[in-house]
Write an enzyme that holds these catalytic residues in place. Structure first.
Site, PDB file in Angstrom:
ATOM      1  N   TYR A 148       0.829  -1.255  -0.144  1.00  0.00           N
ATOM      2  CA  TYR A 148      -0.122  -0.053   0.074  1.00  0.00           C
ATOM      3  C   TYR A 148       0.891   1.292  -0.032  1.00  0.00           C
ATOM      4  O   TYR A 148       0.277   2.454  -0.115  1.00  0.00           O
ATOM      5  CB  TYR A 148      -0.830   0.198   1.453  1.00  0.00           C
ATOM      6  CG  TYR A 148      -2.299  -0.492   1.013  1.00  0.00           C
ATOM      7  CD1 TYR A 148      -2.560  -1.924   0.722  1.00  0.00           C
ATOM      8  CD2 TYR A 148      -3.323   0.445   1.144  1.00  0.00           C
ATOM      9  CE1 TYR A 148      -3.830  -2.256   0.476  1.00  0.00           C
ATOM     10  CE2 TYR A 148      -4.762   0.099   0.874  1.00  0.00           C
ATOM     11  CZ  TYR A 148      -5.020  -1.378   0.622  1.00  0.00           C
ATOM     12  OH  TYR A 148      -6.284  -1.476   0.398  1.00  0.00           O
ATOM     13  N   LYS A 218       1.119 -13.987   5.448  1.00  0.00           N
ATOM     14  CA  LYS A 218       1.495 -14.979   4.456  1.00  0.00           C
ATOM     15  C   LYS A 218       2.947 -15.173   4.587  1.00  0.00           C
ATOM     16  O   LYS A 218       3.584 -15.356   3.397  1.00  0.00           O
ATOM     17  CB  LYS A 218       0.957 -14.434   3.121  1.00  0.00           C
ATOM     18  CG  LYS A 218      -0.357 -14.650   2.750  1.00  0.00           C
ATOM     19  CD  LYS A 218      -0.963 -15.944   2.634  1.00  0.00           C
ATOM     20  CE  LYS A 218      -0.592 -16.491   1.223  1.00  0.00           C
ATOM     21  NZ  LYS A 218      -0.981 -17.981   0.970  1.00  0.00           N
ATOM     22  N   ASP A 284      -4.930 -17.230   4.156  1.00  0.00           N
ATOM     23  CA  ASP A 284      -5.853 -18.001   3.572  1.00  0.00           C
ATOM     24  C   ASP A 284      -6.709 -18.750   4.630  1.00  0.00           C
ATOM     25  O   ASP A 284      -7.990 -18.905   4.603  1.00  0.00           O
ATOM     26  CB  ASP A 284      -5.411 -18.718   2.409  1.00  0.00           C
ATOM     27  CG  ASP A 284      -4.309 -19.307   2.402  1.00  0.00           C
ATOM     28  OD1 ASP A 284      -3.328 -18.741   3.048  1.00  0.00           O
ATOM     29  OD2 ASP A 284      -3.887 -20.282   1.954  1.00  0.00           O
ATOM     30  N   ASP A 308      -7.275  -5.263   4.569  1.00  0.00           N
ATOM     31  CA  ASP A 308      -8.051  -4.924   3.846  1.00  0.00           C
ATOM     32  C   ASP A 308      -9.230  -5.859   3.293  1.00  0.00           C
ATOM     33  O   ASP A 308     -10.472  -5.651   3.624  1.00  0.00           O
ATOM     34  CB  ASP A 308      -7.512  -4.271   2.536  1.00  0.00           C
ATOM     35  CG  ASP A 308      -8.427  -3.287   1.678  1.00  0.00           C
ATOM     36  OD1 ASP A 308      -9.261  -2.904   2.040  1.00  0.00           O
ATOM     37  OD2 ASP A 308      -8.023  -3.248   0.502  1.00  0.00           O
TER      38      ASP A 308
END
Ligand code: NAD
Length: 419
Positions: A148, A218, A284, A308
């Site tokens: 971002y 992640k 995930d 987000d």
């Protein structure tokens, strides 16, 4: 009227406090006065005349552009800087022309490194999940770094070419599949940035006696950025919060040295003692788990992009963006901007149908941040009572059994009556 000061890391709030606000574009002109009226009524109800907010309007977005020719005047930033705490409606992001998002600009200028989104279900609101009452999470999204940061170059530009030449020539990178047509983005993730975010999340959990903080990442794929977040987060918990927390790192160490039974016992003892359990999960798997076992999660700490996605999914599970509140906070300086999390909703602007709950609940978060917890709780309870009476704006009422659709203003009045 007075201004908030920071003393020993805590905001000190005068009984009559000045709060700058941005009305917002599109539906902003409809939700802002309704939210202010409910907030004022709650403060009056809880504190008689002893406490009050003086609202100071500052400009941003289209309203500002039309009035003074700039989207985000310096005077607005100065007001948020000076008064420390403010609130805002949604702002149009001007498309094209190299103009960056006003929301991002505000976050970066004030270094608002935490995006806090509490997500809980209100009785009466129809949800797409079977047991929405099990959703009670507090998302701490890192707000200043990650992909971002806006460091990227379009495919085919000299900058992208130069960046690729550096990667290939100086860093020995051979993995770019289609160099000629690749765009590039950079994902900066720092130890300081991760630590201040995780520190805020753990402090919040400890203060509120919440059961756990989960580091969502992640790190299995992005070992140094997302994996760094996880490792720095655990290390910080061990170093700065050894007594009030119990980390899954410690669990693993006990398991290795003394076996699985001893580790399970240590964990059970820590839980019984009310220690905050610090754990981690791959992003995930986390998204799947939020649907299957939401009750296992309380405070969530995560990097910007993961945060987000997670914010919108969790909001959808409890009734959608119309009632999801949010705040951008720098816990060190005390700067905080509370905001409606939805956009300007141009498709319904000007019709008196928009749901003001997102901004209203952000206002309740603001009152809580000011230490005016009674007024914050009064707003939440009144909102829940209104939904319990099957009364809501169209976005929610249309899904309720015997739902009564109220206009934005009528909904505000109903909430005030229920205070
Ligand atoms: P949006 O959130 O404005 O609207 C998406 C959909 O949700 C629309 O159908 C809208 O009618 C509905 N909706 C949104 N808020 C609602 C509410 N409170 N009550 C009832 N229905 C509601 O998103 P968008 O259409 O993608 O964006 C429109 C503009 O808003 C863009 O300029 C975008 O950049 C901006 N935006 C601003 C913010 C912000 O200021 N924080 C956030 C997102 C989008």
């Amino acid at each position: 009227m007075g201004k908030i000061e920071m003393e020993a890391g805590k905001p000190v709030v005068p009984d009559r406090v000045s709060i700058p606000y941005i009305e917002g574009d599109g539906v902003g002109a409809e939700i802002t006065p309704v939210a202010q009226a409910v907030i004022d009524a709650a403060v009056k109800k809880c504190y008689g005349g002893t406490r009050a907010i003086e609202w100071l309007e500052v400009l941003a977005g289209e309203k500002s552009f039309n009035a003074v020719g700039t989207w985000l005047p310096d005077a607005t930033l100065d007001a948020f800087r000076y008064y420390l705490v403010g609130i805002k409606g949604p702002l149009t992001t001007p498309v094209g022309g190299g103009m960056r998002s006003l929301n991002v600009a505000l976050r970066q200028e004030l270094d608002l490194y935490v995006c806090l989104r509490p997500v809980r279900w209100y009785k009466g609101v129809v949800s797409p999940v079977k047991e929405p009452q099990k959703v009670d999470m507090h998302i701490f999204r890192e707000n200043t770094e990650d992909i971002y940061a806006g460091i990227e170059w379009a495919a085919g530009t000299p900058e992208a070419r130069k960046f690729y030449d550096f990667l290939a020539g100086e860093m020995g990178v051979t993995k770019v599949r289609f160099p000629e047509t690749s765009a590039f983005g950079v994902k900066p993730v720092s130890q300081e940035g991760c630590e201040r975010l995780v520190r805020s999340a753990i402090e919040y959990a400890v203060d509120r006696r919440l059961p756990s903080v989960t580091l969502v990442h992640k790190g299995n794929i992005m070992k140094f950025t997302e994996g760094g977040f996880k490792n720095w987060g655990y290390a910080l918990a061990e170093r700065e919060f050894f007594d009030p927390t119990f980390t899954m790192n410690r669990y693993e160490a006990i398991k290795k040295e003394q076996g699985a039974a001893a580790a399970r016992e240590a964990l059970a003892t820590a839980e019984a003692a009310g220690r905050v359990i610090v754990k981690d999960v791959i992003a995930d798997a986390f998204l799947q788990n939020t649907l299957l076992i939401p009750e296992e999660y309380s405070v969530i700490a995560t990097l910007n992009l993961n945060g987000d996605y997670i914010s919108d999914q969790l909001a959808a599970m409890v009734g959608g963006i119309g009632i999801a509140p949010g705040a951008n906070i720098n816990y060190k300086t005390g700067h905080a901007v509370f905001e409606a999390t939805h956009g300007t909703a141009p498709d319904i602007a000007g019709q008196n149908v928009v749901n003001p709950s997102s901004l209203l609940l952000s206002g309740a978060m603001m009152l809580d941040y000011l230490g005016w917890a009674e007024a914050a709780q009064a707003i939440e309870a009144a909102l829940e009572r209104t939904f319990g009476q099957h009364r809501a704006t169209n976005d929610l009422a249309r899904f309720m059994e015997n739902g009564e659709t109220l206009s934005t203003t009528a909904f505000g009045e109903a909430v005030i009556k229920n205070l």
